[in-house]
Design a protein around this motif. Sequence first.
Motif, short mmCIF file in Angstrom:
data_model
loop_
_atom_site.label_atom_id
_atom_site.label_comp_id
_atom_site.label_asym_id
_atom_site.label_seq_id
_atom_site.Cartn_x
_atom_site.Cartn_y
_atom_site.Cartn_z
N ASP A 34 0.84 -1.21 0.00
CA ASP A 34 0.00 0.00 0.00
C ASP A 34 0.87 1.25 0.00
O ASP A 34 0.57 2.23 -0.69
N LEU A 35 1.94 1.19 0.79
CA LEU A 35 2.87 2.33 0.86
C LEU A 35 3.52 2.57 -0.51
O LEU A 35 3.67 3.72 -0.94
N ILE A 63 9.91 10.13 -0.73
CA ILE A 63 8.44 10.18 -0.70
C ILE A 63 7.90 9.04 0.16
O ILE A 63 7.04 9.23 1.03
N LEU A 64 8.43 7.84 -0.05
CA LEU A 64 7.94 6.68 0.70
C LEU A 64 8.22 6.84 2.20
O LEU A 64 7.35 6.59 3.04
N ARG A 65 9.41 7.31 2.49
CA ARG A 65 9.80 7.47 3.90
C ARG A 65 8.89 8.49 4.59
O ARG A 65 8.44 8.28 5.71
N ASN A 66 8.60 9.60 3.90
CA ASN A 66 7.74 10.62 4.50
C ASN A 66 6.31 10.13 4.67
O ASN A 66 5.65 10.43 5.66
N LEU A 67 5.84 9.36 3.69
CA LEU A 67 4.49 8.78 3.80
C LEU A 67 4.41 7.84 5.00
O LEU A 67 3.46 7.87 5.78
N ARG A 69 6.24 7.88 7.64
CA ARG A 69 6.32 8.66 8.88
C ARG A 69 5.00 9.32 9.22
O ARG A 69 4.57 9.33 10.37
N SER A 70 4.36 9.90 8.21
CA SER A 70 3.13 10.65 8.50
C SER A 70 1.99 9.70 8.84
O SER A 70 1.06 10.06 9.55
#
Lengths: 182, 68
Positions: A34-35, A63-67, A69-70
Amino acid sequence: MPLTNELRDDILASVPSLRAFAISLSGNGDRADDLVQETLLRAIANIDSFQPGSNLPAWLFTILRNLFRSDYRKRRREVEDAEGNYAKTLKSQPSQTAHLEFEEFRTALEKLPQDQREALILVGASGFSYEDAAAICGCAVGTIKSRVNRARSKLSALLYVDSAEDFGPDNTVRAVIGGNGG
Amino acid sequence: MKEVKKQGGLNAEIQSRIGHQLRAMYDDVVRQGVPDRFAELIRKLDGPEAAAAAVAGGGDTDKNNGGD
């Protein structure tokens, strides 16, 4: 830059490592995919902000890392449940020693603070330089280096504390005996 | 006399085992290649607008496993 066919191919070529990063971060295959899907959608939606010639994998990983994290705080409980199910699946296959060892390592990895885990994966598995990893995590290069070192120490304590003790005291004892007994 | 580093450094053998296991775990996933759902997703999106619409729409494309 516009979404050229070449860029499409390059994005697609990054999918296997994006999935590996996502699974390493989240510890859950479904959640990881999903990520990755959301990362791809956001990357393409914002493709105009990608600088041609810059590091595409690093951009996608950011982008993936920030998603992750959020989304992490919201989903934490859900992920824990999913991990429980994952462990049950593994226990139903006791013959697969490799899988159990793999799971043991993954469990130890899950215990690391998130900062340390992502730094270790980016440098130790994804093969990014300390500089790229620092850019992906939005921190200083020295910070990444110290996170990686702390992650390794902690994993070593979690996984190999027995063998570390075997090496240590044994050698000390031998040294003492050797020194005294002549 | 053989010395073992206890503090401020990791036993080299342990460090190499950690590196090996980390890469084994990671590469196991990398070797799975690109699942069809992602190849199809990227093929279907003809530009940023389509992707933005899919993000706003909650990414229901993952439920849509049918196709050619």
